[in-house]
Design an enzyme around this catalytic site. Structure first.
Site, PDB file in Angstrom:
ATOM      1  N   HIS A 107     -12.380   1.685  -8.014  1.00 31.90           N
ATOM      2  CA  HIS A 107     -12.345   2.213  -6.654  1.00 31.90           C
ATOM      3  C   HIS A 107     -13.589   3.046  -6.386  1.00 31.90           C
ATOM      4  O   HIS A 107     -14.124   3.700  -7.281  1.00 31.90           O
ATOM      5  CB  HIS A 107     -11.082   3.055  -6.445  1.00 31.90           C
ATOM      6  CG  HIS A 107     -10.618   3.095  -5.020  1.00 31.90           C
ATOM      7  ND1 HIS A 107     -11.166   2.333  -4.025  1.00 31.90           N
ATOM      8  CD2 HIS A 107      -9.625   3.808  -4.421  1.00 31.90           C
ATOM      9  CE1 HIS A 107     -10.547   2.577  -2.882  1.00 31.90           C
ATOM     10  NE2 HIS A 107      -9.603   3.471  -3.090  1.00 31.90           N
TER      11      HIS A 107
ATOM     12  N   ASN B 261      -4.067  10.997  -1.977  1.00 29.32           N
ATOM     13  CA  ASN B 261      -4.874   9.837  -1.589  1.00 29.32           C
ATOM     14  C   ASN B 261      -6.332  10.047  -2.003  1.00 29.32           C
ATOM     15  O   ASN B 261      -6.876  11.144  -1.899  1.00 29.32           O
ATOM     16  CB  ASN B 261      -4.763   9.591  -0.074  1.00 29.32           C
ATOM     17  CG  ASN B 261      -5.481   8.322   0.337  1.00 29.32           C
ATOM     18  OD1 ASN B 261      -6.674   8.328   0.633  1.00 29.32           O
ATOM     19  ND2 ASN B 261      -4.769   7.221   0.331  1.00 29.32           N
ATOM     20  N   SER B 262      -6.963   8.983  -2.464  1.00 26.19           N
ATOM     21  CA  SER B 262      -8.320   9.050  -3.006  1.00 26.19           C
ATOM     22  C   SER B 262      -9.357   9.543  -2.005  1.00 26.19           C
ATOM     23  O   SER B 262     -10.418  10.023  -2.405  1.00 26.19           O
ATOM     24  CB  SER B 262      -8.745   7.665  -3.493  1.00 26.19           C
ATOM     25  OG  SER B 262      -7.893   7.222  -4.506  1.00 26.19           O
TER      26      SER B 262
ATOM     27  N   ASP C 128       0.807  10.464   1.754  1.00 27.48           N
ATOM     28  CA  ASP C 128       0.532   9.676   0.545  1.00 27.48           C
ATOM     29  C   ASP C 128       0.419  10.624  -0.655  1.00 27.48           C
ATOM     30  O   ASP C 128      -0.596  10.679  -1.332  1.00 27.48           O
ATOM     31  CB  ASP C 128      -0.763   8.882   0.765  1.00 27.48           C
ATOM     32  CG  ASP C 128      -1.008   7.842  -0.336  1.00 27.48           C
ATOM     33  OD1 ASP C 128      -0.078   7.559  -1.109  1.00 27.48           O
ATOM     34  OD2 ASP C 128      -2.146   7.335  -0.413  1.00 27.48           O
TER      35      ASP C 128
ATOM     36  N   ASP D 254       0.969   3.920  -7.479  1.00 25.43           N
ATOM     37  CA  ASP D 254       0.392   5.265  -7.614  1.00 25.43           C
ATOM     38  C   ASP D 254       0.129   5.572  -9.098  1.00 25.43           C
ATOM     39  O   ASP D 254      -0.488   4.774  -9.768  1.00 25.43           O
ATOM     40  CB  ASP D 254       1.281   6.311  -6.934  1.00 25.43           C
ATOM     41  CG  ASP D 254       1.317   6.118  -5.417  1.00 25.43           C
ATOM     42  OD1 ASP D 254       0.330   5.607  -4.875  1.00 25.43           O
ATOM     43  OD2 ASP D 254       2.330   6.469  -4.780  1.00 25.43           O
TER      44      ASP D 254
ATOM     45  N   GLU E 274      -2.743   4.054 -11.175  1.00 27.03           N
ATOM     46  CA  GLU E 274      -4.048   4.722 -11.157  1.00 27.03           C
ATOM     47  C   GLU E 274      -4.061   5.882 -12.143  1.00 27.03           C
ATOM     48  O   GLU E 274      -3.023   6.529 -12.367  1.00 27.03           O
ATOM     49  CB  GLU E 274      -4.391   5.188  -9.740  1.00 27.03           C
ATOM     50  CG  GLU E 274      -3.438   6.204  -9.150  1.00 27.03           C
ATOM     51  CD  GLU E 274      -3.535   6.299  -7.620  1.00 27.03           C
ATOM     52  OE1 GLU E 274      -3.510   5.259  -6.940  1.00 27.03           O
ATOM     53  OE2 GLU E 274      -3.619   7.429  -7.116  1.00 27.03           O
TER      54      GLU E 274
ATOM     55  N   ASP F 115       1.449  -0.990  -4.940  1.00 26.25           N
ATOM     56  CA  ASP F 115       0.710   0.218  -5.292  1.00 26.25           C
ATOM     57  C   ASP F 115       1.700   1.159  -5.982  1.00 26.25           C
ATOM     58  O   ASP F 115       2.579   1.735  -5.341  1.00 26.25           O
ATOM     59  CB  ASP F 115       0.173   0.828  -3.985  1.00 26.25           C
ATOM     60  CG  ASP F 115      -0.641   2.077  -4.203  1.00 26.25           C
ATOM     61  OD1 ASP F 115      -0.684   2.573  -5.343  1.00 26.25           O
ATOM     62  OD2 ASP F 115      -1.221   2.562  -3.210  1.00 26.25           O
TER      63      ASP F 115
ATOM     64  N   LYS G 133       0.430  12.360  -6.849  1.00 26.95           N
ATOM     65  CA  LYS G 133      -0.930  11.940  -6.509  1.00 26.95           C
ATOM     66  C   LYS G 133      -1.344  12.433  -5.122  1.00 26.95           C
ATOM     67  O   LYS G 133      -0.502  12.858  -4.321  1.00 26.95           O
ATOM     68  CB  LYS G 133      -1.066  10.420  -6.625  1.00 26.95           C
ATOM     69  CG  LYS G 133      -0.190   9.556  -5.726  1.00 26.95           C
ATOM     70  CD  LYS G 133      -0.597   9.429  -4.264  1.00 26.95           C
ATOM     71  CE  LYS G 133      -1.962   8.863  -4.032  1.00 26.95           C
ATOM     72  NZ  LYS G 133      -2.085   7.437  -4.261  1.00 26.95           N
TER      73      LYS G 133
ATOM     74  N   SER H 265       0.818  -1.217   0.000  1.00 29.81           N
ATOM     75  CA  SER H 265       0.000   0.000   0.000  1.00 29.81           C
ATOM     76  C   SER H 265       0.850   1.264   0.000  1.00 29.81           C
ATOM     77  O   SER H 265       1.736   1.428   0.853  1.00 29.81           O
ATOM     78  CB  SER H 265      -0.894  -0.015   1.248  1.00 29.81           C
ATOM     79  OG  SER H 265      -1.305   1.289   1.586  1.00 29.81           O
ATOM     80  N   GLY H 266       0.534   2.174  -0.895  1.00 28.71           N
ATOM     81  CA  GLY H 266       1.250   3.448  -0.925  1.00 28.71           C
ATOM     82  C   GLY H 266       0.993   4.268   0.330  1.00 28.71           C
ATOM     83  O   GLY H 266       1.912   4.857   0.903  1.00 28.71           O
ATOM     84  N   LEU H 267      -0.279   4.274   0.765  1.00 31.01           N
ATOM     85  CA  LEU H 267      -0.627   5.004   1.981  1.00 31.01           C
ATOM     86  C   LEU H 267       0.153   4.463   3.179  1.00 31.01           C
ATOM     87  O   LEU H 267       0.747   5.216   3.951  1.00 31.01           O
ATOM     88  CB  LEU H 267      -2.141   4.878   2.237  1.00 31.01           C
ATOM     89  CG  LEU H 267      -2.645   5.434   3.572  1.00 31.01           C
ATOM     90  CD1 LEU H 267      -2.528   6.944   3.618  1.00 31.01           C
ATOM     91  CD2 LEU H 267      -4.094   5.007   3.814  1.00 31.01           C
TER      92      LEU H 267
ATOM     93  N   ARG I 236      -6.023   1.055 -12.374  1.00 35.47           N
ATOM     94  CA  ARG I 236      -7.010   1.520 -11.388  1.00 35.47           C
ATOM     95  C   ARG I 236      -7.788   2.722 -11.903  1.00 35.47           C
ATOM     96  O   ARG I 236      -7.191   3.709 -12.323  1.00 35.47           O
ATOM     97  CB  ARG I 236      -6.270   1.848 -10.098  1.00 35.47           C
ATOM     98  CG  ARG I 236      -7.052   2.634  -9.086  1.00 35.47           C
ATOM     99  CD  ARG I 236      -6.337   2.569  -7.765  1.00 35.47           C
ATOM    100  NE  ARG I 236      -6.662   3.668  -6.892  1.00 35.47           N
ATOM    101  CZ  ARG I 236      -6.135   3.808  -5.684  1.00 35.47           C
ATOM    102  NH1 ARG I 236      -5.259   2.934  -5.235  1.00 35.47           N
ATOM    103  NH2 ARG I 236      -6.479   4.820  -4.938  1.00 35.47           N
TER     104      ARG I 236
HETATM  105  C1  SPV Z   1      -3.382   2.430  -0.753  1.00 33.90           C
HETATM  106  O1  SPV Z   1      -3.502   1.523   0.073  1.00 33.90           O
HETATM  107  O2  SPV Z   1      -2.414   3.197  -0.765  1.00 33.90           O
HETATM  108  C2  SPV Z   1      -4.404   2.620  -1.769  1.00 33.90           C
HETATM  109  C3  SPV Z   1      -5.770   2.302  -1.470  1.00 33.90           C
HETATM  110  O3  SPV Z   1      -4.080   3.105  -2.828  1.00 33.90           O
HETATM  111  S1  SPV Z   1      -6.592   3.779  -1.048  1.00 33.90           S
HETATM  112  O4  SPV Z   1      -5.946   4.330   0.124  1.00 33.90           O
HETATM  113  O5  SPV Z   1      -7.950   3.366  -0.837  1.00 33.90           O
HETATM  114  O6  SPV Z   1      -6.510   4.725  -2.147  1.00 33.90           O
HETATM  115 MG    MG Z   2      -2.362   4.164  -2.750  1.00 39.37          MG
END
Ligand code: SPV
Ligand code: MG
Length: 294
Positions: free
Chosen positions: A189, A122-123, A58, A87, A114, A85, A120, A46-48, A158
């Site tokens: 997502h 975070n979503s 993130d 990104d 993505e 991830d 980026k 996971s990037g986060l 993504r």
């Molecule tokens: C992550 O885990 O970094 C993701 C998922 O990309 S989310 O945080 O839902 O974007």
């Molecule tokens: Mg991410």
């Protein structure tokens, strides 16, 4: 005896196979080991979580090569396939090419990119984040597929259209384009509290290619609903880093307040547990083989 199946093929089989698969978040060599110990068949890098573990946001604050280094620790620490991830791919098609080659080299089984812009966000932060141009993003996917040095490396594309407030039609249009560009799977997502968007997408997408989801926000939906909807893979995206934050806070607060370890000893993993997780026994027996007998 069967030939060992590479991590690349194992991730590909999870994505392409008929059964619902699960990827559990890890962000370090240690957390990757915990994922394997729990019985999971694959890891979500996971990037986060990887950012947070470094004390970073993130927002691509960690450079792509720092991410590469971190995921290498995870790959070394386990035998599991890792879907990293990626990104946005850290730039344009050219950055994706080099990134993919390096991931193949380090034994990382796949990357998710993505359709947003570098750097980026975070979503789950803000609304209406700008999306990448669809054709430009298809170029990133094609460049990645043309650069992989293992045939079974996977690229997951993504789609952020729903997150960014675009229509279901736009999400489907992008899914089709990314599928045609050669993505091995798509990730749709959603940040809704219910899975309606995801189930709706699945109904219209059909079975054109494997679909990955991240039910962080719609966690209340029974997993079986996703199985029935034909989802390929579920990512549990950030729960180990969140668990560690809770555990670390509680422990630090007890020790700070008590100026003593009595409250926490027995409630935290033992030092012996650390040795076991890192397989110190192996070092012992290797020493017997390689060190001079004294
Ligand atoms: C992550 O885990 O970094 C993701 C998922 O990309 S989310 O945080 O839902 O974007
Ligand atoms: Mg991410």
């Amino acid at each position: 005896s069967q030939a060992p199946v590479s991590r690349f093929s194992r991730l590909r089989a999870m994505l392409a196979g008929p059964d619902l698969s699960f990827l559990m978040e890890a962000h370090s060599g240690l957390s990757a080991k915990i994922v394997e110990e729990a019985g999971f068949q694959g890891i979500w890098g996971s990037g986060l979580s990887m950012s947070a573990a470094l004390g970073l946001r993130d927002n691509n604050e960690a450079s792509w090569s720092q991410v590469l280094e971190q995921v290498e620790y995870m790959a070394d620490a386990t035998s599991l396939p890792i879907l990293l991830d990626g990104d946005t791919g850290h730039g344009n098609f050219n950055n994706v090419r080099r990134f993919v080659r390096k991931l193949c080299e380090r034994g990382v089984a796949g990357v998710c990119i993505e359709d947003k812009l570098f750097p980026k966000t975070n979503s789950f932060i803000g609304e209406a984040q700008p999306l990448a141009d669809m054709e430009e993003f298809c170029g990133r996917i094609r460049a990645g597929k043309d650069s992989q040095t293992d045939d079974d490396f996977s690229i997951v594309a993504r789609i952020e259209a729903l997150i960014s407030g675009h229509s279901m039609d736009e999400a489907l249009r992008r899914a089709e384009a990314y599928h045609q560009a050669g993505a091995d799977a798509i990730l749709i997502h959603s940040k809704k509290r219910t899975a309606n968007e995801i189930i709706g997408f699945m109904e219209r997408w059909g079975n054109r290619c494997p679909v990955v989801i991240v039910p962080t926000m719609y966690y209340g939906t029974p997993t079986d609903a996703f199985r029935k909807a034909g989802v390929s893979t579920i990512i549990w995206a950030n729960h180990l880093v969140r668990a560690s934050i809770t555990a670390m806070r509680t422990t630090a607060a007890h020790i700070h307040a008590d100026q003593s370890l009595t409250q926490v000893e027995g409630r935290v993993a033992s030092v012996k547990d650390i040795f076991a997780l890192m397989d110190n026994d192996e070092l012992e027996t290797a020493g017997d083989r390689y060190l001079p007998v004294t």
